[in-house]
Write a protein that holds these residues in place. Structure first.
Motif, mmCIF file in Angstrom:
data_model
loop_
_atom_site.group_PDB
_atom_site.id
_atom_site.type_symbol
_atom_site.label_atom_id
_atom_site.label_comp_id
_atom_site.label_asym_id
_atom_site.label_seq_id
_atom_site.Cartn_x
_atom_site.Cartn_y
_atom_site.Cartn_z
ATOM 1 N N ASP B 30 25.453 40.547 60.664
ATOM 2 C CA ASP B 30 26.347 41.695 60.499
ATOM 3 C C ASP B 30 25.649 42.683 59.584
ATOM 4 O OD1 ASP B 30 29.026 40.599 61.639
ATOM 5 O OD2 ASP B 30 28.303 39.040 60.258
ATOM 6 N N ARG B 31 25.618 43.924 59.995
ATOM 7 C CA ARG B 31 24.954 44.925 59.166
ATOM 8 C C ARG B 31 25.814 45.333 57.974
ATOM 9 N NH1 ARG B 31 20.716 47.493 59.591
ATOM 10 N NH2 ARG B 31 21.462 49.356 58.521
ATOM 11 N N HIS B 32 27.116 45.382 58.174
ATOM 12 C CA HIS B 32 27.990 45.962 57.147
ATOM 13 C C HIS B 32 28.899 44.906 56.541
ATOM 14 C CE1 HIS B 32 26.888 49.156 60.035
ATOM 15 N NE2 HIS B 32 26.665 49.846 58.939
ATOM 16 N N LEU B 33 28.668 44.576 55.286
ATOM 17 C CA LEU B 33 29.387 43.475 54.633
ATOM 18 C C LEU B 33 29.980 43.902 53.297
ATOM 19 C CD1 LEU B 33 26.712 40.671 55.194
ATOM 20 C CD2 LEU B 33 28.856 40.974 56.463
ATOM 21 N N LYS B 69 25.626 51.572 49.754
ATOM 22 C CA LYS B 69 27.051 51.257 49.668
ATOM 23 C C LYS B 69 27.878 52.310 50.383
ATOM 24 C CE LYS B 69 28.818 50.206 45.487
ATOM 25 N NZ LYS B 69 29.681 50.136 44.259
ATOM 26 N N HIS B 70 28.891 51.875 51.098
ATOM 27 C CA HIS B 70 29.779 52.810 51.791
ATOM 28 C C HIS B 70 31.226 52.545 51.435
ATOM 29 C CE1 HIS B 70 26.534 54.244 54.302
ATOM 30 N NE2 HIS B 70 26.226 53.003 54.627
ATOM 31 N N HIS B 71 32.036 53.588 51.535
ATOM 32 C CA HIS B 71 33.468 53.434 51.305
ATOM 33 C C HIS B 71 34.223 53.820 52.562
ATOM 34 C CE1 HIS B 71 32.646 53.009 47.006
ATOM 35 N NE2 HIS B 71 31.759 53.977 47.189
ATOM 36 N N HIS B 86 18.614 57.689 56.936
ATOM 37 C CA HIS B 86 20.049 57.913 56.737
ATOM 38 C C HIS B 86 20.774 57.965 58.071
ATOM 39 C CE1 HIS B 86 23.782 59.986 55.797
ATOM 40 N NE2 HIS B 86 23.461 60.845 56.740
ATOM 41 N N HIS B 87 22.015 57.488 58.066
ATOM 42 C CA HIS B 87 22.851 57.636 59.259
ATOM 43 C C HIS B 87 24.313 57.664 58.848
ATOM 44 C CE1 HIS B 87 22.274 53.192 58.828
ATOM 45 N NE2 HIS B 87 23.586 53.273 58.833
ATOM 46 N N ASP B 88 25.154 58.132 59.742
ATOM 47 C CA ASP B 88 26.593 58.161 59.485
ATOM 48 C C ASP B 88 27.281 57.123 60.364
ATOM 49 O OD1 ASP B 88 26.679 60.324 57.524
ATOM 50 O OD2 ASP B 88 25.914 61.560 59.157
ATOM 51 N N HIS B 89 28.606 57.000 60.219
ATOM 52 C CA HIS B 89 29.310 55.880 60.849
ATOM 53 C C HIS B 89 30.568 56.272 61.613
ATOM 54 C CE1 HIS B 89 26.882 54.131 57.614
ATOM 55 N NE2 HIS B 89 26.757 53.099 58.409
ATOM 56 N N ILE B 90 30.766 55.569 62.709
ATOM 57 C CA ILE B 90 32.017 55.648 63.455
ATOM 58 C C ILE B 90 32.691 54.282 63.318
ATOM 59 C CG2 ILE B 90 33.094 56.103 65.682
ATOM 60 C CD1 ILE B 90 30.518 57.461 66.559
ATOM 61 N N GLU B 99 29.818 51.726 64.438
ATOM 62 C CA GLU B 99 28.677 52.238 65.182
ATOM 63 C C GLU B 99 27.972 53.273 64.312
ATOM 64 O OE1 GLU B 99 26.971 51.435 68.962
ATOM 65 O OE2 GLU B 99 28.856 50.702 68.095
ATOM 66 N N GLU B 100 26.657 53.303 64.381
ATOM 67 C CA GLU B 100 25.899 54.228 63.554
ATOM 68 C C GLU B 100 25.388 55.380 64.399
ATOM 69 O OE1 GLU B 100 22.886 51.578 62.039
ATOM 70 O OE2 GLU B 100 24.327 50.725 60.608
ATOM 71 N N PHE B 101 25.255 56.545 63.780
ATOM 72 C CA PHE B 101 24.668 57.663 64.511
ATOM 73 C C PHE B 101 24.011 58.631 63.543
ATOM 74 C CE2 PHE B 101 27.331 61.413 63.725
ATOM 75 C CZ PHE B 101 28.405 60.845 63.063
HETATM 76 MN MN LIG Z 1 25.268 51.761 58.751
#
Ligand SMILES: [Mn+2]
Ligand SMILES: [Mn+2]
Ligand SMILES: [Zn+2]
Ligand SMILES: [Zn+2]
Lengths: 141, 141
Positions: B30-33, B69-71, B86-90, B99-101
């Motif tokens: 898992d990428r996001h934990l 880190k993301h919120h 860098h990427h943003d998230h859906i 999902e990253e984009f």
């Molecule tokens: Mn990501």
DNA sequence: TTACAAATGAGAATGATTAGCATTAGCAAC
DNA sequence: GTTGCTAATGCTAATCATTCTCATTTGTAA
């Protein structure tokens, strides 16, 4: 007196705390306020409300579409009047100044990015964290 | 074993908990934990670490540039491997799929919007909250 | 090995937000 | 204007994620 009508239209009973909170946002002194901000400001102007009530009222107002809630970096969330048009925010990391902006191209490309990946956009949040360019920045907080 | 070198390069002492956490992210399942996710996964694989240590290590890794880190909407923050770009998230509001984009135009127009208003961009966060289009969405959580 | 600073782990503390509940206040019907 | 009932308020206690404290353990360099 206008606030009374707004509350009714939103299906909310017109109570003293709700009128106070709504008036505060409509006074327009600060657009973006946290629950704690609202609480302090009301106390300062001699209006006695409970903090729990402030939280409840803010959330009710958000549900009713009167306010919009944001999560800027940091823990506490902030609210602002919902005036119909969506916009995003630039937040100064030094003085806390908040500037609003709207970019049709960004909005469009977000929708496209989501659609291409099999998502139907419900909502989005875009915050730019930055530093005011001197000498505008007061390095307040 | 590679992780040992990464830690040293980051100026961090190579300890058991740090190796475990880093390996978990590099295993790529898992990428996001979240901190809690990491804690649970380590316990599940028989590795005994304290939750406080997990929080400490994650924050150190972020400082060291190993993690980002993301919120996402909601309370708990999530971490992912920092792989340079860098990427943003859906984020799917129903099943939690992320999902990253990356959209160069969006990035560019953000910078422009900030510059026009007297800000030097330090950082930004863009999250699109959406729903998977059937039948991809599993409506898990 | 030894020695010592740095890291860990368990639990207490924190801070924002919410829940529980007794009391009060809108408001609609007399 | 009163009455009565429900919804709203305001304390306080509870949550929940995250951080802090501090005694104990570990990594590491001599
Ligand atoms: Mn990501
Ligand atoms: Mn705004
Ligand atoms: Zn500033
Ligand atoms: Zn989904």
């Amino acid at each position: 007196m206008n606030e009374l009508i707004q509350l009714k239209s939103a299906g909310l009973k017109s109570t003293l705390p709700r009128l106070k909170v709504l008036s505060l946002f409509e006074s327009g002194n600060d657009r973006h306020l946290s629950a704690e901000d609202v609480y302090r400001k009301l106390l300062a102007s001699g209006d006695d409300v409970g903090l729990a009530t402030v939280y409840r009222v803010l959330n009710q107002f958000e549900q009713a579409g009167l306010l919009v809630k944001h999560h800027f970096e940091g823990d506490k969330s902030v609210f602002e009047l919902n005036q119909g048009e969506h916009h995003d925010h630039i937040v100064c990391l030094q003085c806390g100044r908040v500037e609003e902006f709207y970019d049709a191209t960004i909005e469009l490309r977000q929708k496209k990015a989501a659609a291409e990946r099999g998502f139907a956009v419900h909502d989005h949040s875009l915050y730019i964290y930055a530093n005011c360019i001197k000498p505008k920045c007061q390095y307040k907080s």
